[in-house]
Motif scaffolding. Structure first.
Motif, PDB file in Angstrom:
ATOM      1  N   GLN A 102     -28.765 -37.548   7.055  1.00  0.00           N
ATOM      2  CA  GLN A 102     -27.985 -36.918   8.115  1.00  0.00           C
ATOM      3  C   GLN A 102     -28.103 -35.397   8.042  1.00  0.00           C
ATOM      4  OE1 GLN A 102     -26.837 -38.221  10.706  1.00  0.00           O
ATOM      5  NE2 GLN A 102     -25.429 -36.705  11.568  1.00  0.00           N
ATOM      6  N   PHE A 103     -28.137 -34.846   6.828  1.00  0.00           N
ATOM      7  CA  PHE A 103     -28.265 -33.391   6.689  1.00  0.00           C
ATOM      8  C   PHE A 103     -29.618 -32.936   7.266  1.00  0.00           C
ATOM      9  CE2 PHE A 103     -28.566 -29.556   3.684  1.00  0.00           C
ATOM     10  CZ  PHE A 103     -27.784 -28.781   4.529  1.00  0.00           C
ATOM     11  N   TYR A 104     -30.644 -33.721   6.996  1.00  0.00           N
ATOM     12  CA  TYR A 104     -31.972 -33.406   7.548  1.00  0.00           C
ATOM     13  C   TYR A 104     -31.950 -33.551   9.078  1.00  0.00           C
ATOM     14  CZ  TYR A 104     -36.920 -34.512   8.666  1.00  0.00           C
ATOM     15  OH  TYR A 104     -38.169 -34.569   9.216  1.00  0.00           O
ATOM     16  N   ARG A 105     -31.313 -34.607   9.565  1.00  0.00           N
ATOM     17  CA  ARG A 105     -31.218 -34.788  11.028  1.00  0.00           C
ATOM     18  C   ARG A 105     -30.522 -33.597  11.688  1.00  0.00           C
ATOM     19  NH1 ARG A 105     -30.273 -39.094  14.170  1.00  0.00           N
ATOM     20  NH2 ARG A 105     -28.021 -38.795  14.123  1.00  0.00           N
ATOM     21  N   GLU A 106     -29.504 -33.068  11.011  1.00  0.00           N
ATOM     22  CA  GLU A 106     -28.695 -32.007  11.615  1.00  0.00           C
ATOM     23  C   GLU A 106     -29.309 -30.618  11.464  1.00  0.00           C
ATOM     24  OE1 GLU A 106     -24.688 -32.299  10.104  1.00  0.00           O
ATOM     25  OE2 GLU A 106     -24.383 -34.275  11.007  1.00  0.00           O
ATOM     26  N   THR A 107     -30.152 -30.425  10.451  1.00  0.00           N
ATOM     27  CA  THR A 107     -30.654 -29.057  10.206  1.00  0.00           C
ATOM     28  C   THR A 107     -32.174 -28.925  10.337  1.00  0.00           C
ATOM     29  OG1 THR A 107     -30.772 -29.537   7.858  1.00  0.00           O
ATOM     30  CG2 THR A 107     -28.759 -28.466   8.627  1.00  0.00           C
ATOM     31  N   GLY A 108     -32.874 -30.054  10.431  1.00  0.00           N
ATOM     32  CA  GLY A 108     -34.341 -29.978  10.509  1.00  0.00           C
ATOM     33  C   GLY A 108     -34.800 -29.500  11.872  1.00  0.00           C
ATOM     34  N   ASN A 109     -35.878 -28.723  11.888  1.00  0.00           N
ATOM     35  CA  ASN A 109     -36.521 -28.381  13.160  1.00  0.00           C
ATOM     36  C   ASN A 109     -37.277 -29.607  13.638  1.00  0.00           C
ATOM     37  OD1 ASN A 109     -35.753 -25.696  12.970  1.00  0.00           O
ATOM     38  ND2 ASN A 109     -37.549 -25.200  11.726  1.00  0.00           N
ATOM     39  N   TYR A 110     -37.288 -29.835  14.938  1.00  0.00           N
ATOM     40  CA  TYR A 110     -38.030 -30.976  15.467  1.00  0.00           C
ATOM     41  C   TYR A 110     -39.495 -30.882  14.997  1.00  0.00           C
ATOM     42  CZ  TYR A 110     -39.874 -34.368  18.763  1.00  0.00           C
ATOM     43  OH  TYR A 110     -40.496 -35.456  19.311  1.00  0.00           O
ATOM     44  N   LEU A 111     -40.036 -31.961  14.508  1.00  0.00           N
ATOM     45  CA  LEU A 111     -41.402 -32.104  13.969  1.00  0.00           C
ATOM     46  C   LEU A 111     -41.553 -31.543  12.548  1.00  0.00           C
ATOM     47  CD1 LEU A 111     -43.876 -31.469  16.948  1.00  0.00           C
ATOM     48  CD2 LEU A 111     -42.867 -33.596  16.161  1.00  0.00           C
ATOM     49  N   GLU A 112     -40.475 -31.049  11.960  1.00  0.00           N
ATOM     50  CA  GLU A 112     -40.568 -30.504  10.601  1.00  0.00           C
ATOM     51  C   GLU A 112     -40.356 -31.633   9.593  1.00  0.00           C
ATOM     52  OE1 GLU A 112     -38.534 -26.639   8.486  1.00  0.00           O
ATOM     53  OE2 GLU A 112     -37.153 -28.090   9.368  1.00  0.00           O
ATOM     54  N   ARG A 113     -41.367 -31.900   8.756  1.00  0.00           N
ATOM     55  CA  ARG A 113     -41.217 -32.942   7.731  1.00  0.00           C
ATOM     56  C   ARG A 113     -40.275 -32.444   6.628  1.00  0.00           C
ATOM     57  NH1 ARG A 113     -45.007 -37.124   7.247  1.00  0.00           N
ATOM     58  NH2 ARG A 113     -43.482 -37.898   5.755  1.00  0.00           N
ATOM     59  N   THR A 114     -39.737 -33.360   5.820  1.00  0.00           N
ATOM     60  CA  THR A 114     -38.808 -32.921   4.768  1.00  0.00           C
ATOM     61  C   THR A 114     -39.516 -32.021   3.757  1.00  0.00           C
ATOM     62  OG1 THR A 114     -39.242 -34.878   3.451  1.00  0.00           O
ATOM     63  CG2 THR A 114     -37.313 -34.957   4.899  1.00  0.00           C
ATOM     64  N   SER A 115     -40.843 -32.194   3.610  1.00  0.00           N
ATOM     65  CA  SER A 115     -41.566 -31.336   2.664  1.00  0.00           C
ATOM     66  C   SER A 115     -41.447 -29.863   3.067  1.00  0.00           C
ATOM     67  CB  SER A 115     -43.032 -31.745   2.591  1.00  0.00           C
ATOM     68  OG  SER A 115     -43.554 -31.872   3.895  1.00  0.00           O
ATOM     69  N   GLU A 116     -41.440 -29.610   4.392  1.00  0.00           N
ATOM     70  CA  GLU A 116     -41.286 -28.229   4.876  1.00  0.00           C
ATOM     71  C   GLU A 116     -39.800 -27.838   4.880  1.00  0.00           C
ATOM     72  OE1 GLU A 116     -44.755 -28.365   8.288  1.00  0.00           O
ATOM     73  OE2 GLU A 116     -43.116 -29.779   8.376  1.00  0.00           O
ATOM     74  N   TRP A 117     -38.970 -28.805   5.236  1.00  0.00           N
ATOM     75  CA  TRP A 117     -37.514 -28.557   5.338  1.00  0.00           C
ATOM     76  C   TRP A 117     -36.954 -28.146   3.965  1.00  0.00           C
ATOM     77  CZ3 TRP A 117     -33.699 -32.261   3.426  1.00  0.00           C
ATOM     78  CH2 TRP A 117     -32.397 -32.021   3.840  1.00  0.00           C
ATOM     79  N   VAL A 118     -37.343 -28.872   2.913  1.00  0.00           N
ATOM     80  CA  VAL A 118     -36.827 -28.564   1.574  1.00  0.00           C
ATOM     81  C   VAL A 118     -37.228 -27.142   1.196  1.00  0.00           C
ATOM     82  CG1 VAL A 118     -37.094 -29.110  -0.879  1.00  0.00           C
ATOM     83  CG2 VAL A 118     -36.782 -30.951   0.765  1.00  0.00           C
ATOM     84  N   GLU A 119     -38.461 -26.786   1.506  1.00  0.00           N
ATOM     85  CA  GLU A 119     -38.914 -25.434   1.147  1.00  0.00           C
ATOM     86  C   GLU A 119     -38.184 -24.381   1.967  1.00  0.00           C
ATOM     87  OE1 GLU A 119     -42.997 -24.853   0.483  1.00  0.00           O
ATOM     88  OE2 GLU A 119     -42.847 -26.323  -1.138  1.00  0.00           O
ATOM     89  N   ARG A 120     -37.913 -24.709   3.223  1.00  0.00           N
ATOM     90  CA  ARG A 120     -37.278 -23.717   4.097  1.00  0.00           C
ATOM     91  C   ARG A 120     -35.819 -23.487   3.719  1.00  0.00           C
ATOM     92  NH1 ARG A 120     -34.470 -24.119   8.893  1.00  0.00           N
ATOM     93  NH2 ARG A 120     -34.988 -26.321   9.179  1.00  0.00           N
ATOM     94  N   ILE A 121     -35.078 -24.596   3.520  1.00  0.00           N
ATOM     95  CA  ILE A 121     -33.649 -24.341   3.283  1.00  0.00           C
ATOM     96  C   ILE A 121     -33.302 -24.298   1.795  1.00  0.00           C
ATOM     97  CG2 ILE A 121     -33.006 -25.349   5.514  1.00  0.00           C
ATOM     98  CD1 ILE A 121     -31.791 -27.636   4.135  1.00  0.00           C
ATOM     99  N   GLY A 122     -34.226 -24.728   0.947  1.00  0.00           N
ATOM    100  CA  GLY A 122     -34.047 -24.573  -0.495  1.00  0.00           C
ATOM    101  C   GLY A 122     -33.383 -25.777  -1.154  1.00  0.00           C
ATOM    102  N   LEU A 123     -33.958 -26.174  -2.288  1.00  0.00           N
ATOM    103  CA  LEU A 123     -33.428 -27.341  -3.006  1.00  0.00           C
ATOM    104  C   LEU A 123     -31.994 -27.085  -3.494  1.00  0.00           C
ATOM    105  CD1 LEU A 123     -34.248 -30.165  -4.074  1.00  0.00           C
ATOM    106  CD2 LEU A 123     -34.880 -29.047  -6.215  1.00  0.00           C
ATOM    107  N   ASP A 124     -31.741 -25.852  -3.916  1.00  0.00           N
ATOM    108  CA  ASP A 124     -30.392 -25.545  -4.429  1.00  0.00           C
ATOM    109  C   ASP A 124     -29.340 -25.754  -3.348  1.00  0.00           C
ATOM    110  OD1 ASP A 124     -31.415 -25.004  -6.843  1.00  0.00           O
ATOM    111  OD2 ASP A 124     -31.423 -22.819  -6.618  1.00  0.00           O
ATOM    112  N   HIS A 125     -29.689 -25.338  -2.151  1.00  0.00           N
ATOM    113  CA  HIS A 125     -28.730 -25.497  -1.051  1.00  0.00           C
ATOM    114  C   HIS A 125     -28.496 -26.993  -0.770  1.00  0.00           C
ATOM    115  CE1 HIS A 125     -26.496 -24.647   2.509  1.00  0.00           C
ATOM    116  NE2 HIS A 125     -27.392 -25.162   3.329  1.00  0.00           N
ATOM    117  N   ILE A 126     -29.570 -27.762  -0.812  1.00  0.00           N
ATOM    118  CA  ILE A 126     -29.413 -29.208  -0.552  1.00  0.00           C
ATOM    119  C   ILE A 126     -28.535 -29.823  -1.644  1.00  0.00           C
ATOM    120  CG2 ILE A 126     -30.643 -31.405  -0.277  1.00  0.00           C
ATOM    121  CD1 ILE A 126     -33.024 -29.795   0.791  1.00  0.00           C
ATOM    122  N   LYS A 127     -28.764 -29.386  -2.883  1.00  0.00           N
ATOM    123  CA  LYS A 127     -27.932 -29.897  -3.990  1.00  0.00           C
ATOM    124  C   LYS A 127     -26.467 -29.550  -3.755  1.00  0.00           C
ATOM    125  CE  LYS A 127     -31.003 -30.169  -7.955  1.00  0.00           C
ATOM    126  NZ  LYS A 127     -31.701 -29.426  -8.955  1.00  0.00           N
ATOM    127  N   ALA A 128     -26.240 -28.289  -3.325  1.00  0.00           N
ATOM    128  CA  ALA A 128     -24.854 -27.849  -3.133  1.00  0.00           C
ATOM    129  C   ALA A 128     -24.164 -28.704  -2.070  1.00  0.00           C
ATOM    130  CB  ALA A 128     -24.836 -26.379  -2.730  1.00  0.00           C
TER     131      ALA A 128
END
Ligand SMILES: Cc1cc2nc3c(=O)[nH]c(=O)nc-3n(C[C@H](O)[C@H](O)[C@H](O)COP(=O)(O)OP(=O)(O)OC[C@H]3O[C@@H](n4cnc5c(N)ncnc54)[C@H](O)[C@@H]3O)c2cc1C
Ligand SMILES: NC(=O)c1ccc[n+]([C@@H]2O[C@H](COP(=O)([O-])OP(=O)(O)OC[C@H]3O[C@@H](n4cnc5c(N)ncnc54)[C@H](O)[C@@H]3O)[C@@H](O)[C@H]2O)c1
Ligand code: SF4
Ligand code: FES
Length: 811
Positions: free
Chosen positions: A735-761
């Protein structure tokens, strides 16, 4: 007029003539200048006529030098007057209406004329070229009265004209002689991707068609082709190329060939007479783009002003189609032969294509489709005849997984000040550096307003940004916002915020309210907005099928022979003899060409006819595997503790639970999971969007893996002890990816863009936040339904879709 000053007469008030005059004014005051132009307008930016036609600019917007400019610079202008000849003996330029203007020097800059096919009917009313304001006005008027248009010639001009007429509401068919569009700039691959994209934007095509006659009485009513077939058309635009306008030169006894023949200083065979722009032939080449005319103009200006200059040695041209949402670029050599080495990368999913051609390891040409961010860099590297190296390869092809350092920009510090940065508007690096340094400009938009750079095709924007960065250093901020596509300057986050704030409900409403430049949007923004609306309003948003790509509309993947594939669900990669029997029976009955075991552990029925799709779904009676969608695709599992002697967790069981729970939701891009029973990792969690690995005490969860072109190993997010925690964390990630991902952005790019630490938080540390995410995904999951079942229920719509009566205006 000053007594001692030399008299310079410029024939042609177009882009080449006036740009040469602008350069001359910077170098000398020794000339009294007279300009004679046959159009009844001051100098305007001809290339922007495409934008006037499509409605995003007016004639006033495209004027380059208004009448005040001529006055301020002491230039005598004769508008709406055509020159007949140059009288060498009496040193006079003579106009058709008898005006005689004395000269010491002359510049001929008469440009080109549209080439009109010499076929019966080409002189009928309703047949135009596309060259000047008068043509453009005729096209705008025709669109008010007529519906069906044909554009003959699928080159740059024809395609821009066709798009403009579609924007004006006309039903447009491009009639092209060859099998590939823009065959003078693109290879077969890029040309077919271009055609598919333009079809999505509403342009129709008739390829390989030779028009032999234009039908009708006084006004055109249709086209007849060599095979005797006919196409109805109430309006015809001819864009089959251009003819250098050499009449004045020829009638004055100057040497001409296809164009007016000049030497390396732009001098013609008549003393004191120069030629510049499209009417000019240099070393056997006549150009049809603006960049060469600026290069020629600079050399001519120096030579005529008595300033030392390098000779003109010809130009390497590059082209960029000015159609919003269609990014295509070509420079240098674009068709490879046996003497070439080709580096190519085609991504069917992102619909991008990049080809670089080398000759003896030197870069000689490139073609880009879909993503043209490297265009300026490639153009420069090819112009400099750069040798390919490992580092350059890694930089250009973005091979991050193989030790490449990622992409590097072009080196603006090595550019000379008089190198042209913006080919469309003739703006040099020196001019841009000057306005940044002396006028305090800090953004691309300010530079655009001040110098014109980036104003037309936009291809030079990355270089302008780099010059800003280079001059301003740390002070540079990318103030110019990057819109999600050419239709808007709004970013994804701004659009989502506006949809929520203003309660916008449909793609049309989003485009209207948020001021889209293209009323219908493009293939980039329409599916993206449809996704964001569905994500924000899971219960009320009515999915807009016409804003989805063909595979998603058909719930099946189209193959290159026009047939489709059917992939039913096999939860966790586990099937039963009964399901296998059904698959076998249906495959035999519907003549399925191949049954393939996929990498996602399920079966792919390849080669199903479009009209058979509903019957195949009905008879299989299995859920859709969503193999065509930006959705949860598969959950790959290993054997796990049920059978494997190393297994510590039930990976097969957990895989099936996760797949059943989270199937059917839309995601920004496709989404894959894997579940392993122990750290031996037989189901390869490291390359999945979510990878799960069993251990003695529970599970470890990984995110952001990708096994595709840009491979990336997943990052460890956390360890959990129970199955419930595992399911909740997986749901929250999705759901976090659905809400914050850019359309067509894979999670591999999403994790790098928003940062693993932020996802952990958000997911691991904030337990309340995680629960809220889980509630929202549960709510969304309640709204979804199996698409094959839905299609079978909605018989009328399905009948239309699968019997060829598709909706119009689709992607
Ligand atoms: C719709 C459109 C879009 C384009 N888009 C692009 C693009 O994106 N990128 C690009 O690089 N190029 C583009 N081009 C091509 C570009 O506009 C030309 O290369 C450029 O305008 C050529 O400049 P020129 O001065 O040589 O000729 P012109 O701009 O044609 O100017 C010649 C002028 O001379 C006048 N003239 C002719 N004969 C006489 C005479 N006997 N007496 C007096 N005056 C005379 C003509 O009326 C005309 O005004 C486009 C062209 C068109 C039509
Ligand atoms: N974005 C840009 O850079 C841009 C935009 C518009 C125009 N221009 C320039 O303006 C000039 C004119 O453009 P253009 O597209 O007319 O010229 P072009 O020569 O680039 O293309 C003409 C096309 O018409 C086709 N053709 C020729 N005869 C035909 C026939 N009988 N039936 C059907 N098709 C036929 C050709 O195969 C060719 O693809 C060119 O120099 C072009 O570079 C550039
Ligand atoms: S990952 Fe472990 S449990 Fe699963 S099959 Fe491999 S060895 Fe067995
Ligand atoms: S190169 Fe086209 S706008 Fe600058």
């Amino acid at each position: 007029m000053g007594k001692d000053r030399e008299k310079l007469v410029v024939i042609g008030n177009g882009m080449a003539g006036i740009s040469a005059v602008e350069q001359i004014l910077k170098l000398t005051t020794k000339f009294d200048i007279t300009v004679i132009g046959s159009e009844p307008h001051p100098n305007y930016n001809r290339i922007m006529l495409s934008y006037v036609l499509e409605g995003s600019k007016t004639i006033d917007d495209i004027v380059l030098n208004d009448l005040g400019w001529y006055k301020d610079n002491g230039i005598t202008l004769h508008m709406g007057r055509a020159v007949a000849k140059i009288d060498e003996l009496n040193k006079e330029v003579i106009t058709i209406d008898g005006l005689k203007v004395p000269f010491d020097k002359v510049i001929i800059a008469t440009g080109s004329n549209s080439f009109i096919l010499p076929i019966p009917g080409s002189d009928k009313e309703g047949v135009v070229g596309f060259r000047d304001i008068a043509d453009c006005n005729q096209m705008l008027d025709a669109a008010k009265c007529y519906k069906k248009a044909a554009v003959i010639g699928g080159g740059l001009l024809g395609l821009e004209a066709a798009k403009g007429l579609v924007q004006l509401g006309m039903d447009v068919t491009v009639v092209h002689l060859m099998e590939d569009l823009m065959e003078r700039q693109l290879d077969h691959q890029a040309a077919s991707m271009l055609k598919a994209e333009l079809e999505r934007q509403g342009i129709k095509f008739k390829m390989g068609a030779q028009t032999v006659e234009l039908l009708g009485d006084a006004r055109v009513s249709g086209l007849r082709f060599a095979d005797d077939t006919v196409l109805d058309a109430e309006f015809v635009v001819m864009t089959v190329g251009i003819k250098p306008n050499i009449t004045v030169a020829k009638d004055s006894g100057i040497e001409v060939n296809r164009g007016i023949v000049v030497n390396d200083y732009l001098q013609t065979s008549m003393e004191g007479v120069y030629s510049v722009g499209e009417c000019t032939e240099h070393r056997g080449t006549c150009y049809g783009l603006v960049a060469p005319l600026f290069e020629q103009g600079m050399i001519l200006a120096k030579h005529i002003s008595g300033v030392e200059t390098v000779p003109y040695e010809g130009s390497i041209v590059s082209t960029k189609l000015k159609i919003s949402g269609v990014d295509v670029f070509s420079t240098g050599e674009f068709i490879d032969g046996p003497e070439h080495t080709v580096i190519a990368n085609k991504d069917d999913w992102k619909r991008t294509y990049k080809k670089i051609i080398l000759k003896d390891n030197v870069m000689v040409g490139a073609v880009l489709f879909g993503d043209i961010t490297d265009s300026a860099q490639l153009q420069k590297l090819i112009k400099l005849k750069t040798v390919m190296t490992d580092d350059l390869y890694a930089s250009l092809m973005g091979t991050g997984c193989c030790g490449g350092e990622g992409k590097k920009g072009i080196s603006v510090d090595t550019m000379s000040n008089d190198e042209i940065v913006c080919g469309c508007n003739g703006v040099t690096k020196g001019t841009i550096v000057d306005v940044i340094t002396n006028q305090g400009l800090t953004t691309v938009d300010e530079i655009k307003a001040c110098t014109g750079a980036t104003r037309s095709c936009g291809g030079c924007k990355p270089v302008v940004e780099q010059i800003l960065q280079y001059v301003l250093g740390d002070e540079f901020k990318t103030a110019a916002k990057q819109g999600i596509c050419g239709c808007t300057t709004l970013s994804r986050d701004e659009i989502v915020a506006e949809i929520k704030d203003k309660g916008l409900q449909t793609t049309k409403e989003v485009m209207n309210v948020l001021g889209w430049s293209q009323t219908e949007g493009c293939s980039k923004c329409r599916p993206a907005i449809n996704y964001y609306l569905g994500m924000i309003y899971p219960d009320t948003h009515e999915d807009e099928k016409q804003s989805r790509f063909v595979n998603e509309r058909m719930n099946a993947n189209i193959q290159k022979d026009g047939t489709y594939t059917v992939v039913p669900r096999m939860y966790g990669g586990v099937t039963t003899p009964e399901d296998l029997k059904k698959i076998a029976d249906v495959s035999l009955k519907y003549d399925v060409k191949v049954v393939k075991v996929t990498g996602g552990q399920r079966l792919d029925l390849i080669g199903v006819k479009k009209e058979d799709l509903p019957k195949v779904w009905e008879e299989l009676d299995m859920p859709s595997g969503y193999a065509y969608a930006k959705s949860l695709r598969t959950v790959k599992t290993c054997v796990g503790s049920q059978f494997c002697r190393f297994g510590t967790q039930d990976s097969m069981g957990m895989g099936a639970i996760l797949e059943r729970k989270f199937e059917r939701l839309d995601f920004p891009a496709k989404f894959k999971l894997a579940v392993n029973g122990c750290p031996r990792n037989c189901a390869e969690s490291c390359t999945k969007d979510i990878g799960i690995v069993g251990n003695d005490g529970g599970w470890e969860i990984f995110v952001g893996g990708n096994g595709g072109i840009k491979a990336r190993l997943a990052d460890s997010l956390c360890k959990v002890k129970t199955d419930e925690e595992l399911i909740e964390i997986c749901g929250a990630i999705m759901q976090f990816y659905r809400e914050t991902g850019n359309y067509l952005e894979r999670t591999s790019e999403w994790v790098e863009r928003i940062g693993l630490d932020h996802i952990k938080a958000v997911i691991v540390d904030d337990i309340e936040g995680r629960k809220a995410l889980m509630e929202r995904i549960e709510f969304a999951l309640k709204q979804v339904e199996d698409p094959w079942k839905k299609a079978l229920r909605d018989k009328e719509q399905t009948g239309k879709l699968f019997n060829g009566l598709e909706m119009s205006n689709q992607l």
